[in-house]
Write an enzyme that holds these catalytic residues in place. Structure first.
Site, PDB file in Angstrom:
ATOM      1  N   ASP A  43       0.764  -1.117   0.026  1.00 40.06           N
ATOM      2  CA  ASP A  43       0.098  -0.117  -0.079  1.00 40.06           C
ATOM      3  C   ASP A  43       0.882   1.270  -0.029  1.00 40.06           C
ATOM      4  OD1 ASP A  43      -2.691   1.198   0.405  1.00 40.06           O
ATOM      5  OD2 ASP A  43      -1.668   2.169   1.932  1.00 40.06           O
ATOM      6  N   TYR A  48       3.852   9.243   1.035  1.00 45.21           N
ATOM      7  CA  TYR A  48       4.498   8.524   2.034  1.00 45.21           C
ATOM      8  C   TYR A  48       6.099   8.853   1.783  1.00 45.21           C
ATOM      9  CZ  TYR A  48       0.197   6.288   2.942  1.00 45.21           C
ATOM     10  OH  TYR A  48      -1.148   6.196   2.816  1.00 45.21           O
ATOM     11  N   LYS A  77      -2.068   6.154  -4.564  1.00 44.50           N
ATOM     12  CA  LYS A  77      -3.307   6.887  -4.266  1.00 44.50           C
ATOM     13  C   LYS A  77      -2.859   8.376  -4.728  1.00 44.50           C
ATOM     14  CE  LYS A  77      -3.399   4.864   0.047  1.00 44.50           C
ATOM     15  NZ  LYS A  77      -2.329   4.344   0.471  1.00 44.50           N
ATOM     16  N   HIS A 110      -7.168   9.436  -2.340  1.00 46.20           N
ATOM     17  CA  HIS A 110      -6.692   9.363  -0.904  1.00 46.20           C
ATOM     18  C   HIS A 110      -7.471   9.929  -0.080  1.00 46.20           C
ATOM     19  CE1 HIS A 110      -2.479   8.824   1.147  1.00 46.20           C
ATOM     20  NE2 HIS A 110      -3.715   8.677   2.217  1.00 46.20           N
TER      21      HIS A 110
HETATM   22  N1  LIG Z   1      -5.640   5.796   3.159  1.00 45.78           N
HETATM   23  C1  LIG Z   1      -5.263   6.881   4.477  1.00 45.78           C
HETATM   24  O1  LIG Z   1      -5.738   7.714   4.765  1.00 45.78           O
HETATM   25  C2  LIG Z   1      -4.189   6.088   5.293  1.00 45.78           C
HETATM   26  C3  LIG Z   1      -4.099   6.429   6.717  1.00 45.78           C
HETATM   27  C4  LIG Z   1      -3.171   5.994   7.598  1.00 45.78           C
HETATM   28  C5  LIG Z   1      -2.438   4.723   6.954  1.00 45.78           C
HETATM   29  N2  LIG Z   1      -2.697   4.211   5.709  1.00 45.78           N
HETATM   30  C6  LIG Z   1      -2.069   2.914   5.389  1.00 45.78           C
HETATM   31  O2  LIG Z   1      -2.671   1.939   6.469  1.00 45.78           O
HETATM   32  C7  LIG Z   1      -0.792   1.621   6.907  1.00 45.78           C
HETATM   33  C8  LIG Z   1      -1.062   1.163   8.099  1.00 45.78           C
HETATM   34  O3  LIG Z   1      -1.285   2.126   9.127  1.00 45.78           O
HETATM   35  P1  LIG Z   1      -0.315   2.658  10.402  1.00 45.78           P
HETATM   36  O4  LIG Z   1       0.969   2.373   9.997  1.00 45.78           O
HETATM   37  O5  LIG Z   1      -0.572   4.029  10.575  1.00 45.78           O
HETATM   38  O6  LIG Z   1      -0.928   1.711  11.535  1.00 45.78           O
HETATM   39  P2  LIG Z   1      -0.640   0.279  11.891  1.00 45.78           P
HETATM   40  O7  LIG Z   1      -0.478  -0.547  10.797  1.00 45.78           O
HETATM   41  O8  LIG Z   1      -2.026  -0.023  12.743  1.00 45.78           O
HETATM   42  O9  LIG Z   1       0.561   0.256  13.124  1.00 45.78           O
HETATM   43  C9  LIG Z   1       1.835   0.591  12.776  1.00 45.78           C
HETATM   44  C10 LIG Z   1       2.717   0.353  13.875  1.00 45.78           C
HETATM   45  O10 LIG Z   1       2.533  -0.700  14.630  1.00 45.78           O
HETATM   46  C11 LIG Z   1       3.517  -1.387  15.013  1.00 45.78           C
HETATM   47  N3  LIG Z   1       3.503  -2.751  14.733  1.00 45.78           N
HETATM   48  C12 LIG Z   1       3.341  -3.588  13.659  1.00 45.78           C
HETATM   49  N4  LIG Z   1       3.245  -4.798  13.834  1.00 45.78           N
HETATM   50  C13 LIG Z   1       3.076  -5.230  14.883  1.00 45.78           C
HETATM   51  C14 LIG Z   1       3.043  -5.993  15.931  1.00 45.78           C
HETATM   52  N5  LIG Z   1       2.953  -7.428  15.384  1.00 45.78           N
HETATM   53  N6  LIG Z   1       3.036  -6.022  17.063  1.00 45.78           N
HETATM   54  C15 LIG Z   1       3.093  -4.700  17.862  1.00 45.78           C
HETATM   55  N7  LIG Z   1       3.431  -3.668  17.066  1.00 45.78           N
HETATM   56  C16 LIG Z   1       3.291  -3.606  15.802  1.00 45.78           C
HETATM   57  C17 LIG Z   1       4.741  -0.649  13.955  1.00 45.78           C
HETATM   58  O11 LIG Z   1       6.014  -0.812  14.862  1.00 45.78           O
HETATM   59  P3  LIG Z   1       7.262  -1.638  14.069  1.00 45.78           P
HETATM   60  O12 LIG Z   1       7.412  -1.017  12.599  1.00 45.78           O
HETATM   61  O13 LIG Z   1       8.186  -1.213  15.197  1.00 45.78           O
HETATM   62  O14 LIG Z   1       6.898  -3.046  13.950  1.00 45.78           O
HETATM   63  C18 LIG Z   1       4.028   0.691  13.579  1.00 45.78           C
HETATM   64  O15 LIG Z   1       4.674   1.705  14.686  1.00 45.78           O
HETATM   65  C19 LIG Z   1      -0.084   2.729   6.221  1.00 45.78           C
HETATM   66  O16 LIG Z   1       1.029   2.318   6.313  1.00 45.78           O
HETATM   67  C20 LIG Z   1      -0.765   3.175   5.149  1.00 45.78           C
HETATM   68  O17 LIG Z   1      -0.016   2.342   4.163  1.00 45.78           O
HETATM   69  C21 LIG Z   1      -3.614   4.870   4.970  1.00 45.78           C
END
Ligand SMILES: NC(=O)c1ccc[n+]([C@@H]2O[C@H](COP(=O)([O-])OP(=O)(O)OC[C@H]3O[C@@H](n4cnc5c(N)ncnc54)[C@H](OP(=O)(O)O)[C@@H]3O)[C@@H](O)[C@H]2O)c1
Length: 316
Positions: A43, A48, A77, A110
């Site tokens: 994604d 980003y 996006k 987006h």
């Molecule tokens: N469309 C939109 O507007 C939008 C908005 C926000 C996000 N996104 C997309 O969604 C993706 C995911 O969202 P996000 O990165 O905000 O949140 P997330 O995936 O819910 O959380 C990521 C965080 O969780 C930690 N983590 C990952 N696996 C883990 C595990 N097994 N146990 C404990 N901690 C863990 C990671 O740290 P470590 O790296 O240290 O593991 C990182 O700090 C983004 O990367 C992006 O591609 C889209």
């Protein structure tokens, strides 16, 4: 691998790697590692800031014979600065070029808000574009052009509520196939979920772990920690999973694609393995009653003289 199937037979892997917030200097290695583990869905977005590194990792994995382009599902996006009809196709092509790709599998609007060309985050009234200046219906026509040109195989939206989905559905030739939204047990958005389901719009859950590593500007001291939520840790303990795996297995059970981000090899593997785990009915029942919380409130799009209001963006 679990997949979500599209009407033309294409399949999107249900576990993907989110690439927002992966530091530029780690993006290449993290994506290469993810491919070795088995991730096939990535994604991405120009906002980003790591398109070149992610793209280089994908292309080198293809060149090294680890994966074929056809096996990959790459989402990108359209940023808010490119909502004018004439800007949509060039923006898609610019992202393809940055990533060294010929096509995306999925291209999403987006956010349902627009800013002036060249602006990332509007700082004043002049840098915002009112909805009449870049109507979402026109932006969508540009997305349909991308589909017709083959620069993307599927088109969709992100952060769209029911009213905005209806607007597109009423006007469009090609309906949105995906709505990517924040989604987890604190934000199940049942009405939106039901609307998408009844209109054959698939959903992808962003921040499925409650985004514990989100930037400080999205955080306050009173935010709940989803990974420490007792209902989640109880399920994890009961089944011998990690809390993150319980959250991802929950998303998959509800037929959501999930795109957790990690830069850590062990956690990348744990998250990928969640697709083999199952929750039972008692687990699902225990998650229905949790209090509600949104981590990404969208205030950056509705402040600094913005014509948009949070009540226009979200279902409340
Ligand atoms: N469309 C939109 O507007 C939008 C908005 C926000 C996000 N996104 C997309 O969604 C993706 C995911 O969202 P996000 O990165 O905000 O949140 P997330 O995936 O819910 O959380 C990521 C965080 O969780 C930690 N983590 C990952 N696996 C883990 C595990 N097994 N146990 C404990 N901690 C863990 C990671 O740290 P470590 O790296 O240290 O593991 C990182 O700090 C983004 O990367 C992006 O591609 C889209």
């Amino acid at each position: 691998m679990k997949y979500i199937k599209f009407s033309n037979g294409d399949e999107m892997p249900m576990i993907g790697l989110g690439t927002a917030g992966i530091p530029i200097d780690q993006s290449y290695d993290v994506v290469r590692e993810a491919i070795k583990i088995g991730y096939r869905h990535f994604d991405c977005s120009p906002i980003y800031k790591n398109e070149a590194e992610v793209g280089r990792a994908l292309n080198e994995a293809i060149k090294d014979g680890e994966v074929t382009r056809e096996e990959l599902w790459i989402t990108s996006k359209l940023w808010n600065s490119d909502h004018r009809y004439n800007d949509v196709e060039p923006a898609c092509e610019k992202s393809l070029e940055a990533m060294g790709l010929d096509y995306f599998d999925l291209y999403l609007i987006h956010w349902p808000v627009a800013v002036e060309r060249g602006i990332e985050w509007a700082q004043n009234e002049e840098e915002h574009l009112a909805e009449e200046e870049a109507p979402l219906e026109d932006t969508w026509t540009g997305m349909e052009d991308c589909l017709a040109e083959g620069t993307t195989k599927h088109i969709g939206v992100s952060n769209f509520n029911i009213n905005k989905l209806k607007l597109i559905l009423e006007e469009c030739m090609d309906p949105p196939e995906v709505n990517q939204c924040e989604w987890h047990p604190y934000l199940p958005q049942q009405t939106l979920y039901d609307f998408c389901k009844s209109n054959k719009i698939k959903m992808t859950a962003y921040a499925p772990l409650g985004s514990p590593g989100r930037p400080d500007e999205y955080r306050s001291a009173t935010d709940p920690d989803l990974l420490a939520e007792p209902a989640i840790t109880d399920i994890a303990n009961k089944h011998g999973m990690t809390p993150a795996q319980a959250l991802l297995a929950y998303g998959l059970t509800r037929k959501m694609a999930v795109i957790p981000r990690s830069t850590n090899t062990g956690r990348l593997q744990d998250n990928f393995d969640a697709q083999d785990l199952k929750l039972d009915r008692e687990d699902l029942r225990s998650l229905i009653v949790l209090s509600k919380f949104r981590y990404f409130k969208g205030e950056e799009h509705t402040s600094n003289g913005s014509p948009y209001k949070l009540t226009d963006i979200w279902e409340y």
